[in-house]
Design a protein around this motif. Structure first.
Motif, mmCIF file in Angstrom:
data_model
loop_
_atom_site.group_PDB
_atom_site.id
_atom_site.type_symbol
_atom_site.label_atom_id
_atom_site.label_comp_id
_atom_site.label_asym_id
_atom_site.label_seq_id
_atom_site.Cartn_x
_atom_site.Cartn_y
_atom_site.Cartn_z
ATOM 1 N N ALA A 14 0.859 -1.204 -0.085
ATOM 2 C CA ALA A 14 -0.144 0.185 -0.049
ATOM 3 C C ALA A 14 0.714 1.202 0.029
ATOM 4 C CB ALA A 14 -0.850 0.053 1.088
ATOM 5 N N ILE A 15 1.940 1.128 0.963
ATOM 6 C CA ILE A 15 2.821 2.480 0.822
ATOM 7 C C ILE A 15 3.504 2.827 -0.286
ATOM 8 C CG2 ILE A 15 4.635 3.556 2.194
ATOM 9 C CD1 ILE A 15 3.520 2.048 4.786
ATOM 10 N N SER A 16 4.236 1.810 -1.020
ATOM 11 C CA SER A 16 4.852 1.753 -2.211
ATOM 12 C C SER A 16 4.017 2.543 -3.120
ATOM 13 C CB SER A 16 5.620 0.444 -2.427
ATOM 14 O OG SER A 16 4.303 -0.583 -2.966
ATOM 15 N N GLY A 17 2.733 2.158 -3.345
ATOM 16 C CA GLY A 17 2.032 2.691 -4.513
ATOM 17 C C GLY A 17 1.625 4.160 -4.201
ATOM 18 N N ALA A 18 1.421 4.394 -2.552
ATOM 19 C CA ALA A 18 1.080 5.883 -2.472
ATOM 20 C C ALA A 18 2.612 6.746 -2.637
ATOM 21 C CB ALA A 18 0.920 6.000 -0.942
ATOM 22 N N LEU A 19 3.719 6.246 -2.511
ATOM 23 C CA LEU A 19 4.823 6.816 -2.670
ATOM 24 C C LEU A 19 5.161 7.055 -4.189
ATOM 25 C CD1 LEU A 19 7.299 5.217 -0.299
ATOM 26 C CD2 LEU A 19 6.752 7.666 -0.217
ATOM 27 N N ALA A 20 4.759 6.015 -5.178
ATOM 28 C CA ALA A 20 4.696 6.067 -6.537
ATOM 29 C C ALA A 20 3.983 7.154 -6.902
ATOM 30 C CB ALA A 20 4.351 4.759 -7.079
ATOM 31 N N ALA A 21 2.640 7.442 -6.021
ATOM 32 C CA ALA A 21 1.545 8.368 -6.796
ATOM 33 C C ALA A 21 2.114 9.694 -6.369
ATOM 34 C CB ALA A 21 0.438 8.062 -5.959
ATOM 35 N N GLY A 22 3.057 9.922 -5.364
ATOM 36 C CA GLY A 22 3.540 11.132 -5.399
ATOM 37 C C GLY A 22 3.675 11.521 -3.759
ATOM 38 N N ALA A 23 3.015 10.882 -2.808
ATOM 39 C CA ALA A 23 3.143 11.054 -1.444
ATOM 40 C C ALA A 23 4.506 11.356 -0.959
ATOM 41 C CB ALA A 23 2.638 9.967 -0.586
ATOM 42 N N ASN A 24 4.365 12.588 -0.226
ATOM 43 C CA ASN A 24 5.676 13.084 0.362
ATOM 44 C C ASN A 24 5.948 12.608 1.837
ATOM 45 O OD1 ASN A 24 4.367 15.687 -1.134
ATOM 46 N ND2 ASN A 24 6.417 15.213 -1.768
ATOM 47 N N VAL A 25 4.936 12.166 2.584
ATOM 48 C CA VAL A 25 5.013 11.764 3.886
ATOM 49 C C VAL A 25 4.056 10.511 4.042
ATOM 50 C CG1 VAL A 25 4.624 12.386 6.327
ATOM 51 C CG2 VAL A 25 5.259 14.077 4.733
ATOM 52 N N VAL A 26 4.550 9.348 4.564
ATOM 53 C CA VAL A 26 3.650 8.091 4.473
ATOM 54 C C VAL A 26 4.024 7.571 6.113
ATOM 55 C CG1 VAL A 26 3.747 7.447 2.404
ATOM 56 C CG2 VAL A 26 5.621 6.849 3.568
ATOM 57 N N LEU A 27 2.909 7.052 6.575
ATOM 58 C CA LEU A 27 2.813 6.307 8.051
ATOM 59 C C LEU A 27 3.042 4.809 7.952
ATOM 60 C CD1 LEU A 27 1.472 9.393 8.342
ATOM 61 C CD2 LEU A 27 0.340 8.302 10.056
ATOM 62 N N PHE A 28 3.753 4.362 8.899
ATOM 63 C CA PHE A 28 4.125 2.985 8.940
ATOM 64 C C PHE A 28 3.565 2.565 10.457
ATOM 65 C CE2 PHE A 28 6.994 4.157 5.890
ATOM 66 C CZ PHE A 28 7.167 3.052 5.062
ATOM 67 N N LYS A 29 2.920 1.292 10.422
ATOM 68 C CA LYS A 29 2.639 0.690 11.877
ATOM 69 C C LYS A 29 3.811 -0.109 12.033
ATOM 70 C CE LYS A 29 -1.561 2.116 13.109
ATOM 71 N NZ LYS A 29 -2.000 2.620 14.649
ATOM 72 N N TYR A 30 4.295 -0.785 11.177
ATOM 73 C CA TYR A 30 5.677 -1.744 11.537
ATOM 74 C C TYR A 30 6.852 -0.894 11.124
ATOM 75 C CZ TYR A 30 1.961 -5.640 11.520
ATOM 76 O OH TYR A 30 0.997 -6.252 11.659
ATOM 77 N N PRO A 31 7.493 -0.588 12.030
ATOM 78 C CA PRO A 31 8.951 0.009 12.089
ATOM 79 C C PRO A 31 9.668 -0.805 11.104
ATOM 80 C CG PRO A 31 8.682 -0.553 14.247
ATOM 81 C CD PRO A 31 7.332 -0.877 13.436
ATOM 82 N N GLU A 32 9.721 -1.927 11.250
ATOM 83 C CA GLU A 32 10.751 -2.779 10.398
ATOM 84 C C GLU A 32 10.587 -2.708 8.865
ATOM 85 O OE1 GLU A 32 7.921 -5.818 12.352
ATOM 86 O OE2 GLU A 32 8.760 -3.813 12.781
ATOM 87 N N ASN A 33 9.304 -2.189 8.648
ATOM 88 C CA ASN A 33 9.045 -1.922 7.059
ATOM 89 C C ASN A 33 9.653 -0.873 6.519
ATOM 90 O OD1 ASN A 33 7.475 -4.228 6.507
ATOM 91 N ND2 ASN A 33 5.476 -3.227 6.704
ATOM 92 N N ILE A 34 10.041 0.119 7.551
ATOM 93 C CA ILE A 34 10.689 1.134 7.047
ATOM 94 C C ILE A 34 12.159 1.081 6.425
ATOM 95 C CG2 ILE A 34 11.609 3.385 7.743
ATOM 96 C CD1 ILE A 34 9.498 3.614 9.831
ATOM 97 N N LYS A 35 12.785 0.146 7.072
ATOM 98 C CA LYS A 35 14.380 -0.118 6.376
ATOM 99 C C LYS A 35 14.057 -0.639 5.094
ATOM 100 C CE LYS A 35 17.185 -1.352 9.125
ATOM 101 N NZ LYS A 35 18.206 -1.888 10.080
#
Length: 244
Positions: A217-238
């Motif tokens: 979900a987040i990878s798609g949002a970033l591809a669409a142009g999101a500048n700031v994205v929220l994570f519930k799983y911190p390990e996914n950030i890396k």
């Protein structure tokens, strides 16, 4: 901007500098779980989500603020009638510039004055509609909020048509930015990952499945142009930093 954890103390540069060219990863956790959560050195901003208990929320925020030196986002409970009271109370206890999330068409008159006095950033959330997003931006600017202190949350579903429509609205905003629309130049914040974890598909299997759902979900949002994205799983950030 990096975050280094030492015990419960988060050591980092707490100065916020957000623009339409930013790409920032936010770790969101419940406010009363801050001391027990496993902090990562990869997130850019820590988001604390508060509940409807205003007195308890303000008390705990006051207690934990000295232990937080990274950039901070203060998130309401998501209920307009409560957030109109909750967020100004939380803002009054802040000792630094923060991101206040979120403000809607029904709450901006109650929350924005406190945001302006504290020189904070505000996340303006609207339904999935570019015209409503622009309208709320203008209303808050007319109240005195600086354009550079606005983050736009144009909403998005966690899966299916709601996700696709939310994606297309972010793309449309990027296109209007390129045409020079001054009221759509603000950074985009997406809760696509948070919303994806609410879907039954994310809850059907293991935690690994939930983590994969959030990443997609987040990878798609970033591809669409999101500048700031929220994570519930911190390990996914890396993982996400390795992709983008």
């Amino acid at each position: 901007m990096r975050t280094i954890v030492s015990g419960y103390m988060i050591m980092s540069d707490s100065v916020l500098n957000i623009s339409e060219n930013s790409r920032l990863f936010v770790y969101q956790t419940e406010y009363d779980k801050f001391f027990t959560c496993q902090n990562s050195d990869d997130y850019d901003i820590l988001a604390l989500k508060f509940d409807e208990n205003i007195e308890k929320s303000k008390k705990i925020l006051t207690e934990i603020l000295p232990n937080i030196s990274c950039p901070l986002m203060i998130c309401g409970c998501g209920k307009d009638e409560t957030d109109k009271l909750l967020l100004p109370e939380l803002i009054s206890g802040l000792d630094r510039q923060c991101i206040i999330s979120y403000v809607t068409e029904k709450t901006y008159k109650s929350i924005i004055p406190s945001v302006i006095r504290g020189e904070h950033y505000a996340v303006l959330k609207t339904p999935i509609d570019i015209n409503l997003a622009k309208e709320l931006n203008i209303l808050c600017i007319d109240m005195g909020l600086e354009k550079g202190k606005i983050l736009m949350n144009t909403d998005i579903g966690g899966l299916g048509y709601g996700y696709e429509y939310g994606y297309s609205i972010m793309e449309k905003i990027i296109q209007e930015r390129q045409k020079g629309d001054e009221y759509l130049m603000m950074p985009l914040l997406s809760e696509a990952g948070v919303e994806s974890l609410k879907t039954k598909e994310a809850k059907l299997g293991s935690e690994k499945r939930s983590k994969m759902t959030e990443l997609c979900a987040i990878s798609g949002a970033l591809a669409a142009g999101a500048n700031v994205v929220l994570f519930k799983y911190p390990e996914n950030i890396k993982i996400m930093r390795g992709i983008f």
